[in-house]
Structures are given as structure tokens and as C-alpha cells.
Scaffold this motif. Structure first.
Motif, PDB file in Angstrom:
ATOM      1  N   ASN A 145      26.649  43.417  43.426  1.00 33.16           N
ATOM      2  CA  ASN A 145      26.773  44.579  44.317  1.00 33.16           C
ATOM      3  C   ASN A 145      27.790  45.567  43.784  1.00 33.16           C
ATOM      4  O   ASN A 145      27.617  46.782  43.907  1.00 33.16           O
ATOM      5  CB  ASN A 145      27.177  44.122  45.722  1.00 33.16           C
ATOM      6  CG  ASN A 145      25.969  43.704  46.547  1.00 33.16           C
ATOM      7  OD1 ASN A 145      24.863  44.133  46.278  1.00 33.16           O
ATOM      8  ND2 ASN A 145      26.190  42.863  47.540  1.00 33.16           N
ATOM      9  N   THR A 146      28.860  45.048  43.191  1.00 30.60           N
ATOM     10  CA  THR A 146      29.861  45.928  42.587  1.00 30.60           C
ATOM     11  C   THR A 146      29.216  46.766  41.492  1.00 30.60           C
ATOM     12  O   THR A 146      29.410  47.985  41.435  1.00 30.60           O
ATOM     13  CB  THR A 146      31.018  45.098  42.006  1.00 30.60           C
ATOM     14  OG1 THR A 146      31.634  44.377  43.063  1.00 30.60           O
ATOM     15  CG2 THR A 146      32.046  45.976  41.334  1.00 30.60           C
ATOM     16  N   GLY A 147      28.438  46.115  40.636  1.00 31.42           N
ATOM     17  CA  GLY A 147      27.756  46.842  39.572  1.00 31.42           C
ATOM     18  C   GLY A 147      26.809  47.897  40.121  1.00 31.42           C
ATOM     19  O   GLY A 147      26.789  49.036  39.656  1.00 31.42           O
ATOM     20  N   ARG A 148      26.030  47.521  41.132  1.00 34.33           N
ATOM     21  CA  ARG A 148      25.068  48.470  41.707  1.00 34.33           C
ATOM     22  C   ARG A 148      25.781  49.639  42.362  1.00 34.33           C
ATOM     23  O   ARG A 148      25.332  50.782  42.284  1.00 34.33           O
ATOM     24  CB  ARG A 148      24.191  47.752  42.736  1.00 34.33           C
ATOM     25  CG  ARG A 148      23.194  46.803  42.105  1.00 34.33           C
ATOM     26  CD  ARG A 148      22.344  46.137  43.179  1.00 34.33           C
ATOM     27  NE  ARG A 148      21.692  47.120  44.021  1.00 34.33           N
ATOM     28  CZ  ARG A 148      21.352  46.891  45.291  1.00 34.33           C
ATOM     29  NH1 ARG A 148      21.621  45.719  45.859  1.00 34.33           N
ATOM     30  NH2 ARG A 148      20.749  47.815  45.995  1.00 34.33           N
ATOM     31  N   MET A 149      26.916  49.333  43.008  1.00 39.03           N
ATOM     32  CA  MET A 149      27.654  50.392  43.690  1.00 39.03           C
ATOM     33  C   MET A 149      28.101  51.467  42.700  1.00 39.03           C
ATOM     34  O   MET A 149      28.143  52.645  43.031  1.00 39.03           O
ATOM     35  CB  MET A 149      28.865  49.779  44.374  1.00 39.03           C
ATOM     36  CG  MET A 149      29.672  50.746  45.175  1.00 39.03           C
ATOM     37  SD  MET A 149      30.944  49.835  45.999  1.00 39.03           S
ATOM     38  CE  MET A 149      32.006  49.379  44.651  1.00 39.03           C
ATOM     39  N   PHE A 150      28.441  51.035  41.459  1.00 45.38           N
ATOM     40  CA  PHE A 150      28.885  52.014  40.472  1.00 45.38           C
ATOM     41  C   PHE A 150      27.724  52.490  39.605  1.00 45.38           C
ATOM     42  O   PHE A 150      27.919  52.964  38.491  1.00 45.38           O
ATOM     43  CB  PHE A 150      30.039  51.456  39.648  1.00 45.38           C
ATOM     44  CG  PHE A 150      31.288  51.285  40.469  1.00 45.38           C
ATOM     45  CD1 PHE A 150      31.872  52.363  41.115  1.00 45.38           C
ATOM     46  CD2 PHE A 150      31.862  50.034  40.630  1.00 45.38           C
ATOM     47  CE1 PHE A 150      33.008  52.208  41.891  1.00 45.38           C
ATOM     48  CE2 PHE A 150      32.998  49.869  41.408  1.00 45.38           C
ATOM     49  CZ  PHE A 150      33.572  50.962  42.042  1.00 45.38           C
ATOM     50  N   GLY A 151      26.504  52.293  40.121  1.00 43.31           N
ATOM     51  CA  GLY A 151      25.359  52.973  39.533  1.00 43.31           C
ATOM     52  C   GLY A 151      24.658  52.252  38.402  1.00 43.31           C
ATOM     53  O   GLY A 151      23.921  52.887  37.641  1.00 43.31           O
TER      54      GLY A 151
ATOM     55  N   VAL B 170      28.554  39.414  44.972  1.00 46.64           N
ATOM     56  CA  VAL B 170      29.597  40.440  45.049  1.00 46.64           C
ATOM     57  C   VAL B 170      29.701  41.187  43.714  1.00 46.64           C
ATOM     58  O   VAL B 170      29.793  42.417  43.677  1.00 46.64           O
ATOM     59  CB  VAL B 170      30.957  39.826  45.432  1.00 46.64           C
ATOM     60  CG1 VAL B 170      32.037  40.887  45.443  1.00 46.64           C
ATOM     61  CG2 VAL B 170      30.866  39.169  46.809  1.00 46.64           C
ATOM     62  N   GLN B 171      29.648  40.427  42.611  1.00 42.56           N
ATOM     63  CA  GLN B 171      29.720  41.078  41.290  1.00 42.56           C
ATOM     64  C   GLN B 171      28.524  41.998  41.077  1.00 42.56           C
ATOM     65  O   GLN B 171      28.668  43.112  40.573  1.00 42.56           O
ATOM     66  CB  GLN B 171      29.760  40.025  40.182  1.00 42.56           C
ATOM     67  CG  GLN B 171      31.182  39.595  39.867  1.00 42.56           C
ATOM     68  CD  GLN B 171      31.266  38.638  38.693  1.00 42.56           C
ATOM     69  OE1 GLN B 171      30.271  38.150  38.187  1.00 42.56           O
ATOM     70  NE2 GLN B 171      32.480  38.352  38.278  1.00 42.56           N
TER      71      GLN B 171
END
Lengths: 263, 259
Positions: free
Chosen positions: B154-160, B151-152
Motif C-alpha cells: 500500500n505504501t508503494g501504491r500510495m506513492f504511485g 502495508v509495504q
């Protein structure tokens, strides 16, 4: 309204050969700008996998997802996911404000001070004035999820993909959070796709409910919720339109569950 | 004030009194000859004399400096190896074999070959200390980096975030608390390695002094120096904790908070 997000024949499977496990098969959907769409389906039908594919965090095996006309191959700017597991999604070494600012790292044309002001404004909009300096682990679960929602909006998002965002908060907080979500979605002009296993919630929040079939999943029915916004926890839930939509979705899902048991 | 509160406030003097009192009772009972088990007073006197002539301070500075440099080097190397392991599964397996073989070798066993290869001096200390101290930061680092949740990430990837961005901005901050646990172990190991190296191949430092005094049967001095070695451990741990509080204070406060 033009479509902001489309999925065209999207398939996703894990493994290969005889161990190949299809999760999604030939799924097509289209979300118009400004809509609030709920995705519901029987347990384990692959809702979360679908959301990962829609967000660009997971590459589909077949078909394509487009966001604002562009094929999604990585998480695009303007789209953000709110995860169910807020305590893992918020970064515990950052304060609530810094978590929101982290969401704004790709925002252009704003200096540090403007970003900070914007982050504080959005935190205030989700009812967290004065909690920016706290760490996520210092506030309640409902507040943590509100920080995550604020972070998503702050990233100049136009489309929020909400992955069972309220599944981990208690029932009373959930009702308040539903209204808060509807309110900020409207205030910050967010198109929303909500994945949930709670049929009542799906109907209460949405203009449209897409019912997903059992695995490998695809959209099997669209149920339009013909009720005015803003919604109200008492009157909306008693309205004939609400009861009708809820009945239709529940009956569909129950039919699928019985079909699964027989097979 | 209840007795419990008084006991809590005075816990340090009470513990010290218990230890010193037991020591003095053993001494007075005469179970061990005085030659090998001196009184508290003679240890203190001997220690004071070493302090007064300056010899112990120089030795202390040398030993503590070596332990500190060794620890910093070992931590830097361990974290670097852990990052490389995280980037490459092949390197990860390779390092794991090397660590499995090298880790059980005690510092004393490295000293003879190190003397032949590197001679006496700074290079020898660096080699022995880092070789035995590097493993806890490395092993904890590998476990912590690979344990960072989806989850952490994916969170990072989501914000680029790119893969490098994920490493620096998500994985390392998330892994630092566990890495610091490794560095705390490493601090103790580093001190042990310094003392052993100084005893076997040193020309100065507390380890060397202990050896010299022991052969001269200067028992009070030996005990005084051993006490100093223990204090070094407290001091080095204190330094590590200060750094830890500065870097990962959020984690300590998160762990301390009431549920």
C-alpha cells in the motif's frame, strides 16, 4: 474554505450474496482545506477500511470519494497516508533520507539535489536532523513514525490521512508526537484526517470530531471543538471546551457499545 | 587473558588440531587398513605432488567453474520462475507440480538420460546442475514474494508505483534476503551435482579425478581431492556471502543489531 476531500454516499462491503458483509454504508463527509478532523468510533466499526477508501487504496462498493474535485480511483498526488504500522510502512532497505526521497518520487520540477535538500529540511522539521543516514530499524518507534510523517509531507502532500499513527508508540512519546503533528501540519499547510480510537487524542488534535456509528458505519455526529490553536497538553486538556467535547464523544460511543451488547 | 578468550582466539587451529589428531589416532590404532586410511602426512604429500604437476589445479578450475556457472544459471532461472509465479496464479500452480515431482530426483538419476540426450560436455553439466539446483531459489522466492506485507505494498501504491514498479521496487528488494538463503542452499547442491556428473559422465574435473584415483586405489590422492571438494564448498559459500552482503547488507545488519 472549499472542501478538499468529500465522500458522497460511500459504501463498502466484502463478499457477496448471503456472505456479504457491509462495513461502510452511505457515508458522507466533507473535509475543508486546512482543517484537522478526527474520526472516532467504536472498536471494529470500519475506521481503517474507511481511510483506505478515502485514500484511493481501496475502491468503494458504492458512492464516490473526491479529492480536490476529482473522483478518487487510485491514490492521487497530494494525498498521503501515514500508517499505524510504521515499521512495515518504512522500507527497511532504504535509509531514513531515502525513505523520504521515495515519497518524493512523483514530485515534479525539482532536481535530485533540490529534492534532497527539501527532504533534509522536512526531516529537520520533525526533529530528525542527523538521522537521515540511519536506517529506520536503527531508530526508536517514535522516530520511525516521524520519518513516515516526513515522507508523507515530502510527497507534496496537502492532505494527510493518519491511520492511528500513534497507537504503537508509548504514552509519553505520544503526547510529544501529538504536538509535533499539530506543529508540522500547520507549518507545511497540511489538512489532516486522523483516525484514532483514543477519544482524548481525537478531541485534543482536532477542529472537528466526526463520530462514526457501529458497523456498517456512517457519520452519526459532528462535534466541533471550539478551542484555539496551538493546543497545549496542560491547559487545553483542562479547558471547559475540551471537557465538554470529550464528554459528548465518549457518551455517544458508550451508548453505541451498550446498544451493541444488547442486540 | 582468560582461558576462554585464548580458546576463542585460537578456535580455528584448535579445531584443526582436534580433527587432524583424531584422524592420526585412528590411523595409528590400525582399525582400518592403511591402504584405505592413509596418514595425514601421506595425504599431504600426495596432494602436494598433484599440485606440483598442475593436474589438480586444472581439475579444480573446471569443477569450480561448472559449479559457479550452474549456480548463477539456477539462481537466475529460479528467481525468474518465482516472479512468473507471483504474476500468475495458474503458472504458480503449474510450476509447483513440476517442482514437487522433479525436486526429489537426485542428480545421479538425471545423468544417464542426459548423456543420451545431450552427449558428454557442457550441455550435460548445465542441464543436470540447473535442474537440481534451481529449486531452493525458486521456492524461497515464491514464499518471499507472496509474503510481502500489505502495508509495504500500500505504501508503494500510495506513492504511485504501478504493478511492475511494486514488483521491482518493493517486492523484490523485500524478498531478496530470503532468496539469498535459497541461493546458499543451492551453492552446496550445485557442487554436489557437478561432482556426481563428473564421476558418472565426465572426462575431467575433480569428480572424474576422484573416480580414476579410487579405481587405481590411490587412496591418499582420493582423500586429498575430497578435502578439495570441501574447500570448494567453503569458497563458493564465501562468494555467495560476499554478494549477499553487497546486495542485502541492510538485512544482515538489521538481524545482527542488539535489541
Amino acid at each position: 474554505m472549499p472542501a478538499i476531500l468529500t465522500a458522497d454516499g460511500v459504501g463498502k462491503s466484502y463478499g457477496s450474496g448471503s456472505a456479504r458483509m457491509p462495513i461502510i454504508d452511505g457515508l458522507t463527509l466533507s473535509i475543508a482545506k486546512g482543517e484537522f478532523v478526527s474520526l472516532v468510533g467504536p472498536s471494529g466499526c470500519g475506521k481503517t477500511t474507511l481511510l483506505m477508501c478515502l485514500s484511493g487504496l481501496l475502491a468503494p462498493s458504492d458512492g464516490a470519494v473526491s479529492f480536490k474535485g476529482q473522483v478518487v480511483d487510485q491514490p492521487p498526488i497530494g494525498l498521503s497516508v501515514v500508517f499505524q504500522d510504521y515499521s512495515r510502512s518504512l522500507l527497511p532497505w532504504k535509509t531514513n533520507l531515502d525513505n523520504v526521497l521515495f515519497g518524493m518520487r512523483r514530485v515534479q520540477g525539482m532536481d535530485a539535489r533540490a529534492k534532497r535538500a527539501r527532504a533534509e529540511e522536512i526531516l529537520a522539521a520533525v526533529g530528525l536532523t542527523g538521522f537521515g543516514g540511519h536506517y529506520p530499524w536503527q531508530v526508536s518507534g517514535g522516530m520511525q513514525q516521524r520519518v513516515a510523517i516526513a515522507r508523507g509531507i515530502a510527497s507534496q502532500s496537502e492532505l494527510l490521512l493518519l491511520d492511528e499513527p500513534l497507537a504503537a508508540v508509548d504514552a509519553q512519546t505520544r503526547a510529544d508526537m501529538q504536538d509535533l503533528l499539530l506543529d508540522v501540519a500547520q507549518r507545511f499547510k497540511q489538512t489532516c484526517v486522523l483516525v484514532t480510537h483514543d477519544v482524548e487524542e481525537a478531541v485534543y488534535m482536532a477542529n472537528r470530531v466526526l463520530v462514526l456509528g457501529p458497523r456498517p458505519t456512517r457519520v452519526v455526529r459532528e462535534v466541533v471543538v471550539d478551542l484555539p490553536m496551538p493546543r497545549d497538553q496542560l491547559t487545553t486538556r483542562e479547558a471547559p471546551g475540551f471537557l465538554h467535547a470529550r464528554h459528548e464523544v465518549l457518551a455517544l460511543i458508550r451508548g453505541m457499545r451498550q446498544g451493541q451488547k444488547l442486540s | 587473558m582468560t582461558a576462554a578468550v585464548v580458546a576463542e582466539r585460537l578456535r580455528v587451529p584448535i579445531c584443526a588440531a582436534l580433527v587432524l589428531g583424531t584422524w592420526q589416532i585412528v590411523f595409528l590404532s590400525g582399525v582400518v587398513p592403511e591402504k584405505y586410511f592413509p596418514s595425514i602426512l601421506s595425504i599431504a604429500t600426495a596432494f602436494w605432488q598433484m599440485l606440483a604437476d598442475g593436474s589438480v589445479l586444472t581439475a579444480w578450475a573446471q569443477t569450480f567453474g561448472r559449479a559457479l556457472i550452474g549456480l548463477v544459471g539456477a539462481a537466475a532461472l529460479g528467481i525468474t520462475l518465482a516472479i512468473l509465479s507471483d504474476l500468475s496464479p495458474v503458472l504458480s500452480r503449474g510450476f509447483r507440480y513440476v517442482s514437487d515431482v522433479l525436486q526429489p530426483i537426485p542428480p545421479a538419476a538425471f545423468v544417464p538420460m542426459a548423456v543420451f540426450m545431450l552427449g558428454l560436455g557442457a550441455k550435460l553439466y548445465a542441464f543436470v546442475i540447473i535442474l537440481v539446483t534451481v529449486w531452493p531459489p525458486y521456492l524461497n522466492g515464491v514464499a518471499a514474494l507472496s509474503g510481502v506485507g500489505a502495508v509495504q505494498l500500500n505504501t508503494g501504491r500510495m506513492f504511485g508505483l504501478s504493478n511492475w514498479g511494486l514488483l521491482w521496487r518493493i517486492k523484490l528488494p523485500a524478498a531478496l534476503p530470503e532468496i539469498f538463503t535459497g541461493i546458499r542452499y543451492a551453492a552446496t547442491i550445485s557442487l554436489i551435482a557437478v561432482i556426481v556428473s563428473e564421476m558418472l559422465a565426465g572426462r575431467d574435473g575433480i569428480g572424474f579425478m576422484i573416480f580414476k584415483k579410487a579405481f587405481a586405489l590411490r587412496t591418499p590422492e582420493v582423500f586429498g581431492l575430497m578435502f578439495l571438494v570441501g574447500l570448494n564448498g567453503v569458497l563458493l559459500n564465501g562468494l555467495v556471502n560476499l554478494l549477499r552482503r553487497a546486495v542485502t547488507g541492510w538485512h544482515l545488519r538489521m538481524m545482527e543489531r542488539p535489541e
